[in-house]
Design a protein around this motif. Sequence first.
Motif, PDB file in Angstrom:
ATOM      1  N   GLY A  35       0.800  -1.228   0.000  1.00  0.00           N
ATOM      2  CA  GLY A  35       0.000   0.000   0.000  1.00  0.00           C
ATOM      3  C   GLY A  35       0.831   1.275   0.000  1.00  0.00           C
ATOM      4  N   ASP A  36       2.112   1.139   0.414  1.00  0.00           N
ATOM      5  CA  ASP A  36       3.038   2.294   0.425  1.00  0.00           C
ATOM      6  C   ASP A  36       3.614   2.556  -0.956  1.00  0.00           C
ATOM      7  OD1 ASP A  36       4.767   1.940   3.656  1.00  0.00           O
ATOM      8  OD2 ASP A  36       2.644   1.937   3.107  1.00  0.00           O
ATOM      9  N   ASP A  37       3.341   1.630  -1.908  1.00  0.00           N
ATOM     10  CA  ASP A  37       3.984   1.762  -3.226  1.00  0.00           C
ATOM     11  C   ASP A  37       3.588   3.086  -3.885  1.00  0.00           C
ATOM     12  OD1 ASP A  37       4.779  -0.779  -2.590  1.00  0.00           O
ATOM     13  OD2 ASP A  37       4.314  -1.658  -4.548  1.00  0.00           O
ATOM     14  N   SER A  46       8.551   0.230  -4.416  1.00  0.00           N
ATOM     15  CA  SER A  46       7.857  -0.619  -3.431  1.00  0.00           C
ATOM     16  C   SER A  46       8.644  -0.569  -2.130  1.00  0.00           C
ATOM     17  CB  SER A  46       7.754  -2.065  -3.929  1.00  0.00           C
ATOM     18  OG  SER A  46       6.982  -2.139  -5.108  1.00  0.00           O
ATOM     19  N   PRO A  47       8.440   0.472  -1.312  1.00  0.00           N
ATOM     20  CA  PRO A  47       9.296   0.690  -0.136  1.00  0.00           C
ATOM     21  C   PRO A  47       9.348  -0.458   0.856  1.00  0.00           C
ATOM     22  CG  PRO A  47       7.979   2.630  -0.592  1.00  0.00           C
ATOM     23  CD  PRO A  47       7.460   1.548  -1.480  1.00  0.00           C
ATOM     24  N   ASP A  48       8.199  -1.072   1.177  1.00  0.00           N
ATOM     25  CA  ASP A  48       8.248  -2.131   2.202  1.00  0.00           C
ATOM     26  C   ASP A  48       8.937  -3.378   1.669  1.00  0.00           C
ATOM     27  OD1 ASP A  48       5.164  -1.406   4.073  1.00  0.00           O
ATOM     28  OD2 ASP A  48       7.147  -0.471   4.038  1.00  0.00           O
ATOM     29  N   LEU A  49       8.677  -3.735   0.404  1.00  0.00           N
ATOM     30  CA  LEU A  49       9.385  -4.888  -0.187  1.00  0.00           C
ATOM     31  C   LEU A  49      10.893  -4.624  -0.212  1.00  0.00           C
ATOM     32  CD1 LEU A  49       6.959  -5.765  -3.108  1.00  0.00           C
ATOM     33  CD2 LEU A  49       7.607  -7.305  -1.239  1.00  0.00           C
ATOM     34  N   GLY A  65      17.205   3.348   7.858  1.00  0.00           N
ATOM     35  CA  GLY A  65      16.215   2.275   8.002  1.00  0.00           C
ATOM     36  C   GLY A  65      15.519   1.974   6.690  1.00  0.00           C
ATOM     37  N   TRP A  66      15.873   2.745   5.644  1.00  0.00           N
ATOM     38  CA  TRP A  66      15.335   2.457   4.307  1.00  0.00           C
ATOM     39  C   TRP A  66      16.445   2.769   3.310  1.00  0.00           C
ATOM     40  CZ3 TRP A  66      15.914   6.880   1.524  1.00  0.00           C
ATOM     41  CH2 TRP A  66      15.853   8.095   2.229  1.00  0.00           C
ATOM     42  N   GLY A  67      16.293   2.284   2.073  1.00  0.00           N
ATOM     43  CA  GLY A  67      17.320   2.531   1.059  1.00  0.00           C
ATOM     44  C   GLY A  67      18.609   1.790   1.361  1.00  0.00           C
ATOM     45  N   TRP A  87      11.209  15.468  -3.265  1.00  0.00           N
ATOM     46  CA  TRP A  87      10.853  15.327  -1.826  1.00  0.00           C
ATOM     47  C   TRP A  87      11.011  13.880  -1.379  1.00  0.00           C
ATOM     48  CZ3 TRP A  87       6.720  12.041  -0.975  1.00  0.00           C
ATOM     49  CH2 TRP A  87       5.897  11.782  -2.088  1.00  0.00           C
ATOM     50  N   PHE A  88      11.014  12.928  -2.328  1.00  0.00           N
ATOM     51  CA  PHE A  88      11.187  11.517  -1.978  1.00  0.00           C
ATOM     52  C   PHE A  88      12.569  11.119  -2.486  1.00  0.00           C
ATOM     53  CE2 PHE A  88       9.044   7.727  -0.488  1.00  0.00           C
ATOM     54  CZ  PHE A  88       9.638   6.668  -1.163  1.00  0.00           C
ATOM     55  N   ASN A  89      13.468  10.815  -1.540  1.00  0.00           N
ATOM     56  CA  ASN A  89      14.875  10.653  -1.917  1.00  0.00           C
ATOM     57  C   ASN A  89      15.172   9.266  -2.474  1.00  0.00           C
ATOM     58  OD1 ASN A  89      15.993  13.265  -0.895  1.00  0.00           O
ATOM     59  ND2 ASN A  89      14.938  12.516   0.937  1.00  0.00           N
ATOM     60  N   LEU A  90      15.608   9.208  -3.723  1.00  0.00           N
ATOM     61  CA  LEU A  90      15.956   7.938  -4.364  1.00  0.00           C
ATOM     62  C   LEU A  90      17.450   7.947  -4.651  1.00  0.00           C
ATOM     63  CD1 LEU A  90      12.846   7.818  -6.698  1.00  0.00           C
ATOM     64  CD2 LEU A  90      13.329   6.249  -4.798  1.00  0.00           C
ATOM     65  N   ARG A  93      22.058   3.977  -6.141  1.00  0.00           N
ATOM     66  CA  ARG A  93      22.047   2.490  -6.158  1.00  0.00           C
ATOM     67  C   ARG A  93      20.601   1.985  -6.070  1.00  0.00           C
ATOM     68  NH1 ARG A  93      24.797  -0.061  -1.816  1.00  0.00           N
ATOM     69  NH2 ARG A  93      25.532  -1.677  -3.249  1.00  0.00           N
ATOM     70  N   ASP A  94      19.809   2.641  -5.245  1.00  0.00           N
ATOM     71  CA  ASP A  94      18.387   2.248  -5.055  1.00  0.00           C
ATOM     72  C   ASP A  94      17.628   2.385  -6.364  1.00  0.00           C
ATOM     73  OD1 ASP A  94      15.522   3.567  -3.363  1.00  0.00           O
ATOM     74  OD2 ASP A  94      16.155   1.474  -3.452  1.00  0.00           O
ATOM     75  N   LEU A  95      18.001   3.369  -7.165  1.00  0.00           N
ATOM     76  CA  LEU A  95      17.296   3.604  -8.440  1.00  0.00           C
ATOM     77  C   LEU A  95      17.343   2.367  -9.332  1.00  0.00           C
ATOM     78  CD1 LEU A  95      18.236   7.296  -9.256  1.00  0.00           C
ATOM     79  CD2 LEU A  95      15.906   6.348  -9.201  1.00  0.00           C
ATOM     80  N   GLU A 153      -1.944  10.504  -1.028  1.00  0.00           N
ATOM     81  CA  GLU A 153      -1.317   9.189  -1.068  1.00  0.00           C
ATOM     82  C   GLU A 153      -0.433   9.018   0.168  1.00  0.00           C
ATOM     83  OE1 GLU A 153       1.033   7.693  -4.176  1.00  0.00           O
ATOM     84  OE2 GLU A 153      -0.660   7.296  -5.516  1.00  0.00           O
ATOM     85  N   PHE A 154      -0.213   7.776   0.563  1.00  0.00           N
ATOM     86  CA  PHE A 154       0.541   7.492   1.774  1.00  0.00           C
ATOM     87  C   PHE A 154       1.893   8.209   1.811  1.00  0.00           C
ATOM     88  CE2 PHE A 154       1.870   5.427   5.528  1.00  0.00           C
ATOM     89  CZ  PHE A 154       3.220   5.169   5.361  1.00  0.00           C
ATOM     90  N   GLN A 155       2.694   8.122   0.724  1.00  0.00           N
ATOM     91  CA  GLN A 155       4.038   8.699   0.785  1.00  0.00           C
ATOM     92  C   GLN A 155       3.994  10.217   0.904  1.00  0.00           C
ATOM     93  OE1 GLN A 155       6.478   7.056   1.516  1.00  0.00           O
ATOM     94  NE2 GLN A 155       5.970   4.983   0.885  1.00  0.00           N
ATOM     95  N   GLU A 156       2.949  10.848   0.358  1.00  0.00           N
ATOM     96  CA  GLU A 156       2.862  12.304   0.511  1.00  0.00           C
ATOM     97  C   GLU A 156       2.638  12.634   1.986  1.00  0.00           C
ATOM     98  OE1 GLU A 156      -0.082  14.450  -1.824  1.00  0.00           O
ATOM     99  OE2 GLU A 156       0.322  16.263  -0.624  1.00  0.00           O
ATOM    100  N   TYR A 157       1.853  11.757   2.663  1.00  0.00           N
ATOM    101  CA  TYR A 157       1.637  11.933   4.106  1.00  0.00           C
ATOM    102  C   TYR A 157       2.919  11.634   4.879  1.00  0.00           C
ATOM    103  CZ  TYR A 157       0.521  10.218   8.800  1.00  0.00           C
ATOM    104  OH  TYR A 157       0.552   9.962  10.153  1.00  0.00           O
ATOM    105  N   PHE A 158       3.496  10.435   4.576  1.00  0.00           N
ATOM    106  CA  PHE A 158       4.591   9.941   5.413  1.00  0.00           C
ATOM    107  C   PHE A 158       5.870  10.754   5.203  1.00  0.00           C
ATOM    108  CE2 PHE A 158       6.249   6.673   8.101  1.00  0.00           C
ATOM    109  CZ  PHE A 158       7.598   6.664   7.825  1.00  0.00           C
ATOM    110  N   VAL A 159       6.237  11.027   3.951  1.00  0.00           N
ATOM    111  CA  VAL A 159       7.479  11.714   3.619  1.00  0.00           C
ATOM    112  C   VAL A 159       7.213  13.184   3.312  1.00  0.00           C
ATOM    113  CG1 VAL A 159       9.463  11.780   2.083  1.00  0.00           C
ATOM    114  CG2 VAL A 159       8.439   9.581   2.716  1.00  0.00           C
ATOM    115  N   GLY A 160       6.250  13.402   2.408  1.00  0.00           N
ATOM    116  CA  GLY A 160       5.963  14.775   1.987  1.00  0.00           C
ATOM    117  C   GLY A 160       5.610  15.673   3.158  1.00  0.00           C
TER     118      GLY A 160
END
Length: 312
Positions: A35-37, A46-49, A65-67, A87-90, A93-95, A153-160
Motif C-alpha cells: 500500500g506504500d507503493d 515498493s518501499p516495504d518490499l 532504516g530504508w534505502g 521530496w522523496f529521496n531515491l 544504487r536504489d534507483l 497518497e501514503f508517501q505524501e503523508y509519510f514523507v511529503g
Amino acid sequence: VSTTVLCGGVGAARFLRGLIEVVGQSTVTAVVNVGDDTVLHGLHVSPDLDTVTYTLADAIDPERGWGLAHESWHAMEVLARYGNPTWFNLGDRDLATHIVRTERLRAGAPLSSVTDHIARSWGLSLRLLPVTDDPLRTMVTIDDADTGPREIEFQEYFVGRRHDVPVTAVRFDGAEATTPAPGVAEAIGAAATVVIAPSNPVVSIGPLLAVPGVREAVTARRDHAVAVSPIVAGAALKGPADRMLRELGHEVSVVGIARLYAPLAATLVIDTADAHRAGEVEAEGMACVVADTVMRDVDRAAGVAEVVLEHG
Ligand code: FO1
C-alpha cells in the motif's frame, strides 16, 4: 517447521532479520504490504518490499532504516535540475531496483515474480511475497490547516508531510478488487506459525487484511498466530503508529493493540515495559507473553523471534 510473517516496513524487516538467524531462510515466507507503493519519475517504488529485501541482505542503510547503505544522490541532483520532484529521496544504487522493477512490470511480469528476481539477486532464499500483484494504494485523509480535510497518497503523508499532520481516515484504494498474490493464502494456511510483525497496525498490517481472503486466512490459523506489539510503553519505536492509532480513536497501548488483533491471533507478545498490563491484554482474549521486544540489533531480534516461535 514453517513460519509466515505478515510484514510492513522497518519493524517487520528487523524481526525477519532475527527470525532467519534462528530458523534460516528456507522455511520462512514474508507477506509484505504494497500500500506504500508509489510511482516517481515514471518508476514503480515498493518501499516495504525493498526495506525487507535490503535488511535481510544486510545492505540496508542502518541510520535511515530504508534505502541502501553507501548511497550517493547524484541522479537526484540532476532530476532536480530538470524540475522533477525531489521530496522523496531515491539514491543512485536504489534507483537500479526501481528501474528493473519498472521494466519487468512493463514487460508484463507480475510484481511477485519481479520481487522474487530482486530478492534472489540479493542472495535471499526466503519466499518474499507482495500481499497482492494487483494495484492497492493506501490513501490518508488529513485535516490540512489551510485547505481543510483532503485525501493524499501514503508517501505524501509519510514523507511529503513528514507525517506531522493529523489523520482523520485511512482507505486502501483498490483493495476490494485485489486477490492475494500466488502462494499467499497457502503460506498462511500451511505455516506452523503465523506472525503479525511489529508493524504499524493501521497502514502496514491494515492493507494486508484488506485484500479479500487474507483476514479470513489468518483468522483460520488464530491458534497458531502470534502478534508482536508495535507499541511499547504507549509509543511506537519508529514512525507514526502511535499518533495514527490515537487520531483514529484507538487506545495507544498494548491493550489497544490486543483489541485490534484478538480476532486474528491467540497470543500477543508485549515488552517488559508493559508487563503490568498483561492481565488487561488477557482480558481482551489473547494470551500475553512478556519479553524484551526492542530489536536494537540482530541478536535482540533473534531473541524476539525465539519467543514468538515458542508460542506459535
Ligand atoms: N522515507 C523518508 O522519510 N524520506 C525519504 O526520502 C524516503 C525515501 C525512500 C526511498 C525508497 C524507499 O524504499 C523508502 C523510502 N522512505 C523514505 C521510507 C518510505 O517512506 C517507507 O514507506 C516508510 O519506511 C514506511 O514504510
